[in-house]
Design a protein around this motif. Structure first.
Motif, mmCIF file in Angstrom:
data_model
loop_
_atom_site.group_PDB
_atom_site.id
_atom_site.type_symbol
_atom_site.label_atom_id
_atom_site.label_comp_id
_atom_site.label_asym_id
_atom_site.label_seq_id
_atom_site.Cartn_x
_atom_site.Cartn_y
_atom_site.Cartn_z
ATOM 1 N N GLU A 36 -0.273 4.371 -7.354
ATOM 2 C CA GLU A 36 0.374 5.402 -8.156
ATOM 3 C C GLU A 36 1.551 6.077 -7.452
ATOM 4 O OE1 GLU A 36 -2.827 8.015 -8.988
ATOM 5 O OE2 GLU A 36 -3.790 6.671 -10.428
ATOM 6 N N ASP A 37 1.832 5.711 -6.210
ATOM 7 C CA ASP A 37 2.870 6.403 -5.452
ATOM 8 C C ASP A 37 4.279 6.072 -5.953
ATOM 9 O OD1 ASP A 37 1.194 7.835 -3.771
ATOM 10 O OD2 ASP A 37 0.998 6.175 -2.366
ATOM 11 N N THR A 38 5.123 7.101 -5.945
ATOM 12 C CA THR A 38 6.517 6.975 -6.367
ATOM 13 C C THR A 38 7.414 7.586 -5.293
ATOM 14 O OG1 THR A 38 6.585 9.136 -7.465
ATOM 15 C CG2 THR A 38 5.777 7.266 -8.771
ATOM 16 N N GLN A 39 8.706 7.613 -5.574
ATOM 17 C CA GLN A 39 9.664 8.212 -4.645
ATOM 18 C C GLN A 39 9.337 9.678 -4.372
ATOM 19 O OE1 GLN A 39 11.983 6.480 -3.119
ATOM 20 N NE2 GLN A 39 13.027 8.165 -2.069
ATOM 21 N N VAL A 77 2.604 3.262 11.326
ATOM 22 C CA VAL A 77 1.864 2.012 11.144
ATOM 23 C C VAL A 77 1.325 1.963 9.723
ATOM 24 C CG1 VAL A 77 -0.090 0.610 11.909
ATOM 25 C CG2 VAL A 77 1.187 1.988 13.582
ATOM 26 N N SER A 78 1.664 0.916 8.987
ATOM 27 C CA SER A 78 1.144 0.742 7.635
ATOM 28 C C SER A 78 -0.365 0.507 7.703
ATOM 29 C CB SER A 78 1.825 -0.448 6.956
ATOM 30 O OG SER A 78 1.277 -0.665 5.677
ATOM 31 N N GLN A 79 -1.132 1.256 6.870
ATOM 32 C CA GLN A 79 -2.594 1.235 6.976
ATOM 33 C C GLN A 79 -3.216 1.281 5.579
ATOM 34 O OE1 GLN A 79 -5.386 1.941 10.119
ATOM 35 N NE2 GLN A 79 -5.199 0.346 8.596
ATOM 36 N N PHE A 80 -3.242 0.110 4.891
ATOM 37 C CA PHE A 80 -3.738 0.077 3.515
ATOM 38 C C PHE A 80 -5.206 0.471 3.402
ATOM 39 C CE2 PHE A 80 -5.017 -4.108 4.956
ATOM 40 C CZ PHE A 80 -6.212 -4.339 4.292
ATOM 41 N N THR A 81 -5.964 0.359 4.504
ATOM 42 C CA THR A 81 -7.389 0.678 4.447
ATOM 43 C C THR A 81 -7.653 2.169 4.198
ATOM 44 O OG1 THR A 81 -7.545 0.917 6.854
ATOM 45 C CG2 THR A 81 -8.011 -1.266 5.932
ATOM 46 N N LEU A 82 -6.618 3.004 4.320
ATOM 47 C CA LEU A 82 -6.780 4.427 3.985
ATOM 48 C C LEU A 82 -7.037 4.618 2.487
ATOM 49 C CD1 LEU A 82 -4.073 6.213 6.176
ATOM 50 C CD2 LEU A 82 -6.552 6.353 6.400
ATOM 51 N N ALA A 102 4.288 -2.966 -1.731
ATOM 52 C CA ALA A 102 4.042 -1.996 -0.668
ATOM 53 C C ALA A 102 5.006 -2.164 0.504
ATOM 54 C CB ALA A 102 2.605 -2.119 -0.169
ATOM 55 N N GLU A 103 5.383 -3.399 0.817
ATOM 56 C CA GLU A 103 6.297 -3.622 1.935
ATOM 57 C C GLU A 103 7.652 -2.968 1.680
ATOM 58 O OE1 GLU A 103 7.884 -7.171 4.899
ATOM 59 O OE2 GLU A 103 6.879 -7.702 3.018
ATOM 60 N N SER A 104 8.161 -3.139 0.472
ATOM 61 C CA SER A 104 9.439 -2.510 0.103
ATOM 62 C C SER A 104 9.323 -0.990 0.142
ATOM 63 C CB SER A 104 9.860 -2.985 -1.287
ATOM 64 O OG SER A 104 11.021 -2.304 -1.718
ATOM 65 N N PHE A 105 8.202 -0.478 -0.368
ATOM 66 C CA PHE A 105 7.967 0.962 -0.403
ATOM 67 C C PHE A 105 7.874 1.515 1.018
ATOM 68 C CE2 PHE A 105 5.757 4.905 -1.080
ATOM 69 C CZ PHE A 105 6.142 5.333 -2.346
ATOM 70 N N TYR A 106 7.173 0.804 1.880
ATOM 71 C CA TYR A 106 7.002 1.239 3.270
ATOM 72 C C TYR A 106 8.334 1.234 4.010
ATOM 73 C CZ TYR A 106 5.407 1.224 8.136
ATOM 74 O OH TYR A 106 5.218 1.514 9.455
ATOM 75 N N ASN A 107 9.146 0.216 3.799
ATOM 76 C CA ASN A 107 10.460 0.152 4.443
ATOM 77 C C ASN A 107 11.348 1.304 3.966
ATOM 78 O OD1 ASN A 107 9.901 -2.133 5.976
ATOM 79 N ND2 ASN A 107 10.592 -3.541 4.378
#
Length: 207
Positions: A36-39, A77-82, A102-107
């Motif tokens: 659900e995350d956005t800018q 550090v990207s941590q999808f397990t959260l 998620a990779e694009s969002f994280y970058n």
């Protein structure tokens, strides 16, 4: 969006036996991105991380300075397990944003951090890789952050729950009355008994 922010004396990331990133004193941020995350959530988290007051000032007063105030480093550090939801004892990650998205969002998150602070002070791991994260927690100090979109307003939640309860009471009340009327024994002389008018109960209620 969720983040575990740790005040560190030092931290590093190793992939395949090779250290790919390291910082001295500063913050280590484990970031979990949800579907659900956005800018909006991204910008909120950037502000919170950079302005979080977990360091002492020049006089030694605690909880006075942010990582930007002290000009310290940040290791992300990207941590999808959260975004884990437990089903019994088994972790379920269906609320985590899919890898490609998620990779694009994280970058983008890293880019916004660098724009808001100093690019050379923002470090990161390797997205999607199997990493060993070495953290020397200073304190220890660990802060859990969560974006507003992932937080439910208690008053709004209570209101919604009450509305749902009223709907459920209405649904259960009507069938129970009709079922009692359908199951009630009928007089053989009652015209409605042979007319098929089971739904019309007005004659049964008249004296």
């Amino acid at each position: 969006m969720k983040a575990i922010v740790q005040r560190v004396a030092q931290a590093s990331v190793t992939v395949g036996g090779e250290q790919i990133s390291s910082i001295g004193r500063g913050l280590c941020v484990l970031l979990g991105i949800s579907l659900e995350d956005t800018q909006r959530e991204l910008e909120h988290m950037v502000r919170k991380i950079l302005n979080l007051r977990v360091f002492e000032d020049e006089s030694g007063k605690h909880w006075s300075k942010s990582v930007m105030d002290k000009q310290y480093e940040v290791l992300c550090v990207s941590q999808f397990t959260l975004q884990c939801i437990l089903k019994g004892n088994k972790p379920d990650y269906h609320m985590a944003m899919p890898t490609e998205q998620a990779e694009s969002f994280y970058n983008n998150f890293l880019e916004q951090l660098r724009k808001a602070y100093k690019p050379e002070l923002i470090k990161d791991g390797k997205f999607g890789a199997y990493m060993q994260v070495h953290i020397q927690n200073d304190g220890p100090v660990t802060i859990e952050l969560e974006s507003p979109a992932a937080t439910v307003d208690p008053k709004q939640q209570t209101k919604l729950e009450k509305q749902q309860q009223r709907k459920e009471k209405t649904r259960t009340k009507v069938p129970s009355e009709s079922s009692r009327e359908r199951n009630a024994p009928r007089n053989k002389d009652d015209p409605s008994a042979s007319s098929g008018a089971e739904g019309d109960v007005s004659s049964e209620r008249e004296p």
